[in-house]
Design a protein around this motif. Sequence first.
Motif, short mmCIF file in Angstrom:
data_model
loop_
_atom_site.label_atom_id
_atom_site.label_comp_id
_atom_site.label_asym_id
_atom_site.label_seq_id
_atom_site.Cartn_x
_atom_site.Cartn_y
_atom_site.Cartn_z
N GLY A 340 -17.19 -13.26 16.39
CA GLY A 340 -16.73 -14.05 17.53
C GLY A 340 -17.24 -15.48 17.57
O GLY A 340 -16.44 -16.42 17.74
N PRO A 341 -18.56 -15.72 17.46
CA PRO A 341 -19.06 -17.10 17.51
C PRO A 341 -18.46 -17.99 16.41
O PRO A 341 -18.21 -19.17 16.65
CB PRO A 341 -20.57 -16.92 17.31
N VAL A 342 -18.21 -17.43 15.23
CA VAL A 342 -17.59 -18.23 14.16
C VAL A 342 -16.14 -18.52 14.50
O VAL A 342 -15.64 -19.64 14.24
CB VAL A 342 -17.70 -17.49 12.81
N GLN A 343 -15.43 -17.56 15.11
CA GLN A 343 -14.06 -17.83 15.53
C GLN A 343 -14.01 -19.00 16.51
O GLN A 343 -13.11 -19.85 16.44
CB GLN A 343 -13.43 -16.57 16.15
N HIS A 344 -14.97 -19.05 17.41
CA HIS A 344 -15.01 -20.18 18.36
C HIS A 344 -15.25 -21.49 17.64
O HIS A 344 -14.56 -22.50 17.92
CB HIS A 344 -16.13 -19.95 19.39
N LYS A 345 -16.19 -21.52 16.72
CA LYS A 345 -16.48 -22.76 15.99
C LYS A 345 -15.27 -23.25 15.19
O LYS A 345 -14.97 -24.44 15.17
CB LYS A 345 -17.68 -22.55 15.05
N VAL A 346 -14.58 -22.31 14.53
CA VAL A 346 -13.41 -22.70 13.75
C VAL A 346 -12.32 -23.25 14.65
O VAL A 346 -11.66 -24.26 14.33
CB VAL A 346 -12.89 -21.51 12.92
N ALA A 347 -12.12 -22.61 15.80
CA ALA A 347 -11.10 -23.10 16.74
C ALA A 347 -11.44 -24.52 17.20
O ALA A 347 -10.56 -25.38 17.28
CB ALA A 347 -10.99 -22.16 17.94
N GLN A 348 -12.71 -24.77 17.49
CA GLN A 348 -13.12 -26.12 17.91
C GLN A 348 -12.92 -27.12 16.79
O GLN A 348 -12.49 -28.26 17.03
CB GLN A 348 -14.59 -26.11 18.34
#
Length: 540
Positions: A340-348
Amino acid sequence: QALSEIAGMGGGGSDPQETRARPLTERRFDMHGFCNPSDFQRSPYLSARGNIANIFRGSTEEGYKAYHADKYDEDKNPNGIINFGTSENKLCFDLMSKRLTQTDMNLMEPPLLQYPDWKGHMFLREEVARFLTYYCKAPAPLKAENVIVLNGCGSLFSALATVLCDPGEAVLIATPFYGGITQSVFLYGNVKLVYAYLDSKITGTSTRPFQLTVEKLERALQDARAEGVTVRALILLNPQNPLGDIYSLSELRDYLEFAKRHELHVIVDEIYMLSVFDESATFHSVLGMDRLPDPQRTHVMWGISKDFAVSGIRFGTLYTENQDVANAVASLCYFHGVCGPVQHKVAQLLRDRGESVAPYWINQVYLRANHARLKAAHTYVTDELKTLGVPFLNRNAGFFVWIDFRKYLRTGTFEEEMLLWRRFLDNKVLLSCGKAFECSEPGWFRIIFADKTHRLQLGMQRIRKVLEEREQEIQAEEKEQPCQSDQDGKADSTDEVIFVSRHQEPTCAGSSNLGDLIGLLQQQMRSSDWLQKNTAEQFA
């Protein structure tokens, strides 16, 4: 059966023509370029599949393991191995580390710490769809429902092979190609690869070295079917690894129409699409085509590891309009999910649009700097190769140069190519040999240039040392025992620097520039034996 075929293979000096002539069922487990099968010991603790996985790891990663055991460090280990073998961009750590540590990246909310939709969080899939719509120049907005997120394109290849093919069936691919695909499609899915062999000769419909044509695809497909092999899909790499070729729209359309005629799925890997570093070259995405010949069988993948220089962050994405394929792949995302945290970073990262419609930081800061650095590093390495008189393919995409070291092989076998590869490694520089890409011609190597200047300089010094020593040895050997056969297909070994100019799709019969014509003439002279037969001594 597969294990017995591997264990029963012969040595590593086979002729490439013999390799092509052997049945596909024998060729698909051909790993003698990496290891000596007679040394293989079957483990009693592993299943047959486990033993195959073990031999794959033990053979294909020899250089990679050696590098990690003796990694070059300017201060701590200046005599360590310099890695020109692994395709990574090491030029943009400053830009990416700064961007990934900004405050907008540091979010921790309950959904990020819980199980997601296995296709990926919807906020990320929406951002991927917008990102690909913009950079692939899609004629209409791409849909988030067609996006799936996995932990890297290797996992995507594995998942797609598993859901599109049954065990023992095959996928068609042109050689040379990124060798990791072999493991990706085989280790889980037991899916094989059928090769459409490309070579450096400019003959017939081929207007550039290693050119992929529909005729070559047709021939490989028909050969496979004649041997009873069921081929389910075609893999296209665009930009191509290791060649650096970028396919034109007309070429892409021809390949897709070929696949439609034969009801083949097409897996298009566009992972280097933003790593085209020269304005003279134009990348065309399959997703940017006005009309796909067979949209239900066309599947496009991309990831951030190459274009954003973060190969340590495992993120890949698949775009497919076929919901049956999407759902089948999603069932495997349980094993290949992105946290999840990596998905957020990639989206940003992908969302960075600033005040304009286009992503501001990506376009104005990152890509501009990345392309300039890639171009400078490519220029340095290719200038060094020209100085050495070593031919190469001059392309403008990816992190690699495809180099012709054939004149440093006396007998022109893969066994000799492997000895040269080990010699580079013994001199503390890791390259990738052509056999690793299933190249049909011994003597081609791939070098990665996306590295810092001081490592490029030292690595090229070590390469120069090996080549100069090898040239002296060949000269001494030829004085003792003249060999006639080793001239076939080699680049000329005079002081004249010969390299293959970058390909530009011709717009009319007279559009070739003088440099292209000279390069073509030089290549034809090299492929002829007239110069060898008509020496000054013979005239006298």
